[in-house]
Scaffold this motif. Structure first.
Motif, PDB file in Angstrom:
ATOM      1  N   GLY A 366       0.801  -1.222   0.000  1.00 54.03           N
ATOM      2  CA  GLY A 366       0.000   0.000   0.000  1.00 54.03           C
ATOM      3  C   GLY A 366       0.831   1.268   0.000  1.00 54.03           C
ATOM      4  O   GLY A 366       2.033   1.259   0.242  1.00 54.03           O
ATOM      5  N   GLY A 367       0.171   2.369  -0.314  1.00 49.76           N
ATOM      6  CA  GLY A 367       0.806   3.679  -0.407  1.00 49.76           C
ATOM      7  C   GLY A 367       0.030   4.526  -1.388  1.00 49.76           C
ATOM      8  O   GLY A 367      -1.196   4.420  -1.483  1.00 49.76           O
ATOM      9  N   VAL A 368       0.731   5.354  -2.141  1.00 50.82           N
ATOM     10  CA  VAL A 368       0.074   6.194  -3.144  1.00 50.82           C
ATOM     11  C   VAL A 368      -0.116   5.399  -4.424  1.00 50.82           C
ATOM     12  O   VAL A 368       0.859   4.996  -5.070  1.00 50.82           O
ATOM     13  N   ASP A 369      -1.351   5.148  -4.779  1.00 51.00           N
ATOM     14  CA  ASP A 369      -1.683   4.377  -5.975  1.00 51.00           C
ATOM     15  C   ASP A 369      -1.386   5.203  -7.223  1.00 51.00           C
ATOM     16  O   ASP A 369      -1.789   6.355  -7.329  1.00 51.00           O
ATOM     17  N   LYS A 370      -0.662   4.606  -8.178  1.00 53.55           N
ATOM     18  CA  LYS A 370      -0.304   5.304  -9.416  1.00 53.55           C
ATOM     19  C   LYS A 370      -1.132   4.797 -10.596  1.00 53.55           C
ATOM     20  O   LYS A 370      -0.659   4.712 -11.720  1.00 53.55           O
ATOM     21  N   GLY A 371      -2.381   4.423 -10.316  1.00 49.73           N
ATOM     22  CA  GLY A 371      -3.221   3.855 -11.368  1.00 49.73           C
ATOM     23  C   GLY A 371      -3.051   2.345 -11.430  1.00 49.73           C
ATOM     24  O   GLY A 371      -3.162   1.748 -12.502  1.00 49.73           O
ATOM     25  N   VAL A 385       0.180 -15.899  -0.177  1.00 47.92           N
ATOM     26  CA  VAL A 385      -0.056 -14.902   0.868  1.00 47.92           C
ATOM     27  C   VAL A 385      -1.095 -15.412   1.866  1.00 47.92           C
ATOM     28  O   VAL A 385      -2.198 -15.824   1.479  1.00 47.92           O
ATOM     29  N   LYS A 386      -0.740 -15.369   3.153  1.00 51.15           N
ATOM     30  CA  LYS A 386      -1.663 -15.811   4.200  1.00 51.15           C
ATOM     31  C   LYS A 386      -2.403 -14.634   4.836  1.00 51.15           C
ATOM     32  O   LYS A 386      -3.467 -14.802   5.419  1.00 51.15           O
ATOM     33  N   ALA A 387      -1.814 -13.436   4.761  1.00 50.36           N
ATOM     34  CA  ALA A 387      -2.447 -12.243   5.340  1.00 50.36           C
ATOM     35  C   ALA A 387      -1.868 -11.007   4.672  1.00 50.36           C
ATOM     36  O   ALA A 387      -0.727 -11.008   4.208  1.00 50.36           O
ATOM     37  N   ILE A 388      -2.679  -9.939   4.645  1.00 49.73           N
ATOM     38  CA  ILE A 388      -2.241  -8.664   4.073  1.00 49.73           C
ATOM     39  C   ILE A 388      -2.279  -7.593   5.155  1.00 49.73           C
ATOM     40  O   ILE A 388      -3.266  -7.458   5.888  1.00 49.73           O
ATOM     41  N   VAL A 389      -1.184  -6.861   5.253  1.00 50.21           N
ATOM     42  CA  VAL A 389      -1.111  -5.710   6.152  1.00 50.21           C
ATOM     43  C   VAL A 389      -1.013  -4.469   5.274  1.00 50.21           C
ATOM     44  O   VAL A 389      -0.041  -4.308   4.524  1.00 50.21           O
ATOM     45  N   CYS A 390      -2.023  -3.605   5.324  1.00 46.44           N
ATOM     46  CA  CYS A 390      -2.042  -2.402   4.491  1.00 46.44           C
ATOM     47  C   CYS A 390      -1.226  -1.293   5.141  1.00 46.44           C
ATOM     48  O   CYS A 390      -1.365  -1.027   6.337  1.00 46.44           O
ATOM     49  N   LEU A 391      -0.397  -0.644   4.326  1.00 41.59           N
ATOM     50  CA  LEU A 391       0.448   0.451   4.804  1.00 41.59           C
ATOM     51  C   LEU A 391       0.227   1.653   3.881  1.00 41.59           C
ATOM     52  O   LEU A 391       0.990   1.916   2.966  1.00 41.59           O
ATOM     53  N   GLY A 392      -0.869   2.347   4.114  1.00 41.39           N
ATOM     54  CA  GLY A 392      -1.197   3.500   3.275  1.00 41.39           C
ATOM     55  C   GLY A 392      -2.415   4.202   3.820  1.00 41.39           C
ATOM     56  O   GLY A 392      -3.146   3.661   4.660  1.00 41.39           O
ATOM     57  N   ILE A 393      -2.671   5.401   3.333  1.00 42.59           N
ATOM     58  CA  ILE A 393      -3.814   6.179   3.808  1.00 42.59           C
ATOM     59  C   ILE A 393      -5.112   5.672   3.175  1.00 42.59           C
ATOM     60  O   ILE A 393      -6.137   5.568   3.832  1.00 42.59           O
ATOM     61  N   ASP A 394      -5.064   5.343   1.890  1.00 42.03           N
ATOM     62  CA  ASP A 394      -6.256   4.861   1.184  1.00 42.03           C
ATOM     63  C   ASP A 394      -6.012   3.441   0.698  1.00 42.03           C
ATOM     64  O   ASP A 394      -5.228   3.215  -0.220  1.00 42.03           O
ATOM     65  N   ASN A 395      -6.688   2.482   1.308  1.00 34.98           N
ATOM     66  CA  ASN A 395      -6.447   1.066   1.002  1.00 34.98           C
ATOM     67  C   ASN A 395      -7.658   0.384   0.367  1.00 34.98           C
ATOM     68  O   ASN A 395      -7.705  -0.848   0.296  1.00 34.98           O
TER      69      ASN A 395
END
Length: 461
Positions: A366-371, A385-395
């Motif tokens: 996660g982070g700033v999505d560039k499209g 992948v067993k789990a996702i950890v989001c690291l961003g303002i908009d997920n």
């Protein structure tokens, strides 16, 4: 006279007159260009819309270069005879539009520096792999004893190195933004690692405009120059038919055997471009994964073109340590492997990272999505992948794409929290992978800052 020739004429005229040089952006590339411009006799003015760091202010003051920060003096700037623009400033900014309207040449630091050196230039671009390929090429050539510098997006600016210690060879990592500001830039050896959708926010979501930008690395090359490229990349193969390329083409592939170029056969890297053929077992490569095999092919062929001995190339490929923030092993804690891939700022880079995982993975993304379009990652995410950890303002896009295949998706607001959450989820034998697939500017200064905060958080566990 076409538009490109007109720009070249105006640029040459500006260089001959050594008039008023304006540098937009007071960072690494801008200050380097300012120092070089001052040395070459220009009247130099640096202008930054934000603040200039004390480090760079000190360089400008020491070289008696006038500067301003926290805003542009537009009326002064439009009197320039030549402008060197930071690659971070889009052409859509009103000041840049005004410069174009007034027919003032606006170029990149890469273009400016190249005008003042006779060195061999090895320029490397691509959506992914360019940093590793640049570092690896430099490593091989340095091991071979060549007089070599490394610049572009790595280390000291190209212009500063030309100003202070002009060497005989440069390896340059160049982005599409830097290439957009080139007029006569002509590398002796160009490497195009791959092309996948990236930075589409900068190109009005026009993938073809981005492709054209990447191919401009070869626009001034002649028949005595070389373009090394990924023959497995369908976008590149299509682009070669649509763009005029005068350079000699040297392909590499991990999918097919080539008569000329680099390929894989019987788990052996084979390069056949000179009179002598190079063979090296894949197991001898210090960096692993299909994408790194391609990086090694490109770097090795560049070295062979510069007459580096086969033994030196093989030795360099076996002892290269890799790039920071690119599948970087951080630590193993309670038998959980923590990996920093913060440099993965687009989907394709993260695809390579997940492809390399041979254990169940807690993925920090996660982070700033560039499209971004994350759908290409779905098969790998399901498998690894067993789990996702989001690291961003908009997920929201991440949650919408993977919510149906991953049960555990946790949102976090910083590297320390993300690492602590991943640590709780991970079990013995798992991996925790930071591979964001996004830019970092929502929570961090840049991808390096994100990677270093991740590594520090891991060490604090």
């Amino acid at each position: 006279m076409n538009h490109q020739e007109n720009i070249k004429d105006k640029l040459l005229n500006s260089l001959n007159k050594k008039g008023f040089l304006v540098v937009l952006g007071g960072g690494e590339s801008g200050v380097g260009a300012a120092v070089l411009g001052k040395k070459k006799g220009f009247n130099v003015f640096v202008s930054d819309n934000g603040s200039i760091s004390e480090k760079y202010k000190a360089v400008l003051i020491a070289n008696a270069i006038e500067f301003e920060e926290n805003g542009h003096s537009d009326q002064k700037i439009v009197k320039a005879s030549l402008v060197v623009k930071s690659p971070g400033i889009p052409d859509t900014v009103s000041l840049v539009k005004d410069l174009h309207f007034n027919a003032i040449p606006v170029i990149s630091e890469i273009e400016f520096a190249a005008l003042f050196t006779e060195a061999n230039l090895i320029a490397i671009t691509g959506s992914n792999g360019k940093t590793t390929t640049t570092l690896l090429t430099h490593h091989i050539l340095k091991q071979a004893g060549l007089d070599i510098g490394i610049a572009g997006n790595i280390g000291d600016s190209f212009a500063l190195q030309v100003a202070q210690n002009n060497v005989k060879n440069y390896v340059l990592e160049v982005s599409s933004f830097q290439l957009d500001g080139t007029v006569s830039f002509k590398p002796n050896i160009a490497i195009l690692t791959n092309i996948t959708p990236d930075h589409l926010d900068r190109y009005n979501n026009d993938f073809n405009a981005y492709i054209h930008s990447k191919f401009s690395i070869s626009k001034n090359q002649e028949s005595t120059d070389y373009l090394i490229y990924d023959a497995d990349d369908k976008i590149i193969e299509k682009g070669l038919k649509e763009h005029k390329v005068n350079a000699r083409l040297i392909p590499f592939s991990v999918e097919k055997e080539l008569e000329y170029g680099a390929f894989i056969k019987d788990n052996t890297l084979t390069i056949n471009i000179q009179k002598e053929t190079l063979h090296m077992p894949l197991s001898s490569l210090s960096i692993k994964g299909k994408h790194n095999t391609k990086n090694a092919m490109a770097a090795s062929m560049a070295a062979q073109l510069l007459k580096v001995r086969k033994e030196t190339i093989k030795e360099s490929l076996s002892n290269f340590e890799g790039a920071e923030h690119r599948l970087e092993n951080v630590a193993k804690i309670k038998n959980v492997h923590y990996i920093n891939d913060s440099k993965a700022t687009n989907v394709n880079a993260t695809f390579y990272a997940l492809e390399c995982m041979d254990q169940q993975t807690v993925w920090i993304v996660g982070g700033v999505d560039k499209g971004n379009d994350y759908t290409d990652l779905l098969p790998l995410v399901r498998e690894k992948v067993k789990a996702i950890v989001c690291l961003g303002i908009d997920n929201e896009k991440i949650k919408n794409t993977f919510g149906s295949v991953i049960e555990t998706i946790v949102e976090t607001a910083g590297a320390e929290e993300a690492v602590k959450v991943a640590h709780k989820i991970a079990e013995r034998g798992d991996a925790v992978l930071l591979s964001p697939a996004c830019a970092s500017f929502d929570l961090f200064e840049n991808y390096e800052d994100r990677g270093r905060q991740f590594k520090q958080a891991v060490r604090n566990l």
